[in-house]
Motif scaffolding. Sequence first.
Motif, short mmCIF file in Angstrom:
data_model
loop_
_atom_site.label_atom_id
_atom_site.label_comp_id
_atom_site.label_asym_id
_atom_site.label_seq_id
_atom_site.Cartn_x
_atom_site.Cartn_y
_atom_site.Cartn_z
N ASP A 194 0.82 -1.22 0.00
CA ASP A 194 0.00 0.00 0.00
C ASP A 194 0.85 1.26 0.00
N GLU A 195 2.15 1.13 0.21
CA GLU A 195 3.02 2.32 0.18
C GLU A 195 3.69 2.44 -1.19
N MET A 196 3.36 3.51 -1.89
CA MET A 196 3.88 3.70 -3.24
C MET A 196 5.41 3.80 -3.23
N LEU A 197 5.98 4.43 -2.17
CA LEU A 197 7.44 4.58 -2.12
C LEU A 197 8.13 3.23 -2.01
N VAL A 198 7.49 2.29 -1.28
CA VAL A 198 8.06 0.95 -1.18
C VAL A 198 8.05 0.28 -2.54
N ARG A 199 6.92 0.39 -3.26
CA ARG A 199 6.83 -0.23 -4.59
C ARG A 199 7.86 0.37 -5.54
N GLN A 200 7.99 1.69 -5.50
CA GLN A 200 8.96 2.34 -6.37
C GLN A 200 10.39 1.95 -6.01
N GLY A 201 10.64 1.84 -4.70
CA GLY A 201 11.99 1.45 -4.26
C GLY A 201 12.36 0.06 -4.75
N ILE A 202 11.40 -0.89 -4.66
CA ILE A 202 11.67 -2.25 -5.14
C ILE A 202 11.89 -2.24 -6.64
N LYS A 203 11.13 -1.49 -7.38
CA LYS A 203 11.25 -1.47 -8.84
C LYS A 203 12.60 -0.94 -9.30
N HIS A 204 13.22 -0.10 -8.47
CA HIS A 204 14.48 0.51 -8.88
C HIS A 204 15.69 -0.05 -8.13
N LEU A 205 15.54 -1.24 -7.55
CA LEU A 205 16.67 -1.85 -6.85
C LEU A 205 17.80 -2.22 -7.80
N TRP A 206 17.47 -2.66 -9.01
CA TRP A 206 18.46 -3.08 -10.00
C TRP A 206 17.80 -3.17 -11.36
N ASP A 207 18.54 -3.55 -12.37
CA ASP A 207 18.00 -3.83 -13.69
C ASP A 207 17.39 -5.23 -13.63
N TRP A 208 16.09 -5.29 -13.45
CA TRP A 208 15.41 -6.56 -13.21
C TRP A 208 15.62 -7.56 -14.35
N GLU A 209 15.48 -7.09 -15.58
CA GLU A 209 15.57 -8.02 -16.71
C GLU A 209 16.98 -8.59 -16.85
N GLN A 210 17.96 -7.80 -16.49
CA GLN A 210 19.34 -8.29 -16.55
C GLN A 210 19.54 -9.43 -15.56
N GLU A 211 18.77 -9.42 -14.47
CA GLU A 211 18.87 -10.48 -13.47
C GLU A 211 17.93 -11.64 -13.74
N GLY A 212 17.12 -11.53 -14.81
CA GLY A 212 16.23 -12.63 -15.16
C GLY A 212 14.80 -12.47 -14.68
N TYR A 213 14.38 -11.23 -14.38
CA TYR A 213 13.04 -10.98 -13.86
C TYR A 213 12.40 -9.79 -14.59
N ARG A 214 11.07 -9.72 -14.52
CA ARG A 214 10.35 -8.59 -15.10
C ARG A 214 9.19 -8.21 -14.19
N ILE A 215 9.08 -6.94 -13.85
CA ILE A 215 7.94 -6.45 -13.06
C ILE A 215 6.76 -6.30 -14.01
N VAL A 216 5.72 -7.11 -13.78
CA VAL A 216 4.56 -7.10 -14.71
C VAL A 216 3.35 -6.41 -14.12
N GLY A 217 3.39 -6.08 -12.83
CA GLY A 217 2.25 -5.40 -12.24
C GLY A 217 2.52 -4.99 -10.81
N GLU A 218 1.76 -4.01 -10.34
CA GLU A 218 1.85 -3.59 -8.96
C GLU A 218 0.46 -3.22 -8.47
N ALA A 219 0.22 -3.48 -7.19
CA ALA A 219 -1.10 -3.21 -6.61
C ALA A 219 -0.92 -2.65 -5.21
N SER A 220 -1.91 -1.91 -4.75
CA SER A 220 -1.84 -1.27 -3.44
C SER A 220 -2.54 -2.06 -2.35
N ASN A 221 -3.23 -3.15 -2.73
CA ASN A 221 -3.87 -4.01 -1.72
C ASN A 221 -4.15 -5.37 -2.35
N GLY A 222 -4.60 -6.32 -1.51
CA GLY A 222 -4.81 -7.68 -1.99
C GLY A 222 -5.89 -7.81 -3.03
#
Length: 520
Positions: A12-40
């Motif tokens: 639910d915290e946008m800053l947390v979501r943004q922080g995780i998204k910018h931790l590294w180059d996800w695709e270079q590590e073999g991952y892709r962020i395909v979606g984000e949500a603020s609650n279950g």
Amino acid sequence: MKPIFKIMIVDDEMLVRQGIKHLWDWEQEGYRIVGEASNGLEALNMIDEVSPHIILTDIVMPVMGGEKLVKIVKEKYPHIEIIVLSSFSEYDYVRSTFQSGVADYILKPKLEADYLLSILNKVTAKMTGMKTTDQGSNAGEKQLLLVIEKLMTGYESVVEPTLLQSMFPYRQFAFFGTDMRHIKDSSDKLTFANEIERGIQKLALDDVVFIRLKFVNDSVIYLLNANPEPWDELVIELRYLVSELAQGARESHFIISQSFMEFIRLGEIYRDNYLKLARYSFYLPERNLIENDHLPGLPGAYQELDIGELMEQLRRKQYQKAFTAFLENVHLRSMDYRIDIFEFKSLLGNFIFNVATTLGKMKYEIGGLEEAKYDYFRRIDEALYAGDAIAVAEAFIREVERTIGETNTSVNPNMTMLIDYIQEHYADPITLTEVAKQFHFNASYLSSYFTAHNGEGFSEYLNKVRLEKAMELLETTEHSISDISDSVGYSDQSYFTKVFKKQTGISPSRYRRRDVEEHD
């Protein structure tokens, strides 16, 4: 290749979501962020659309919290792995999510890039069937790790054939690992181990599994298992991995052990081969990778060192003869990576002890040396490489020479011969290696010996002599710069000009004009 795994972030915290998204180059590590949500609830409405492989979810959120989200996802989408993010105060909720089948959880204060990536890699390794563990995620793995540990420490142990086949389905094994003594912080060691693991997981090979063993003596070690057919390809991939890892860890030395077919030989290979190769790094500091099947050549035969004879030379005041013979011998020994490290260091310490004792009996004032020798012993004992240990012995010898008044080259027959040779042959294409052969020195020893006794390196001194001769010719002759360059030992005029300008600040032609102008 490792597939791209799709990640959904739920917090639910946008800053947390943004922080995780910018931790590294996800695709270079073999991952892709395909979606984000603020609650279950928002996440559940997106799952069918984005089809994530992994969900990273917070626990306490409005509308629908993580605890309920986990329960619903594991019921409707059991193939989706879930990693829970929580704070310390939320552990009771986390405990309940484990009953629903979450893959792992991370405390938010621990949410660092390397740590999160290591958890993701562990989860995706299970999803792709690549077995990796350092503690064992089930009873079978724990049992197998216990067997491996017993075999490595020299005890006999047996494992159920069915368990062995399920964990290691292929025929060929080898150890792969690295020493981490140069890394002081334990968290940095874990980070480096995880970096290695990520590299292994990304190897572009099928039919390879691995298991991470516990840290042993500041080392991280993996047991590799693969089919024999692509084994050479696996080794090539490991070489590339080491070259990448070594760029940020210059003091790391990776080991690829002898490969073996019978699992029961694991302890023998570890003790008699892997550990032996690991010790070789003491003599091979420039090698980031030491392979059982690609070891360097060994030096020719060398004589056993007679400390008694060396001390007799000191008593006859043949100081340079004794010191030169000793250093040449230990330099040759340092090329023989088979020598026991303790034996090598003991030889250096024994030399220091005997020299100090002999000089004391000769009535030299060695109070400072006598006190300092224990510091020399300590520095030799702490040396990570043979060259570092030899440098301590060389520093001791220089201190001895100052004590007995042997630092002047006029009373140092070896240096006098070397200086005279350079003065006579500066115009020839001489090299350090050729001069070493001429005087029966070891080349690496000659380099350090020359610098220690002349205050500058061999190449620096040779260039200085050549440039002094060139200046003299520029001032006293009308020879062309090309002829002068050739006559003082530089076959390449452009290189001569570059060296000349670096030393004097001006080009040879400008130097000649300035000399003419000063005499007009």
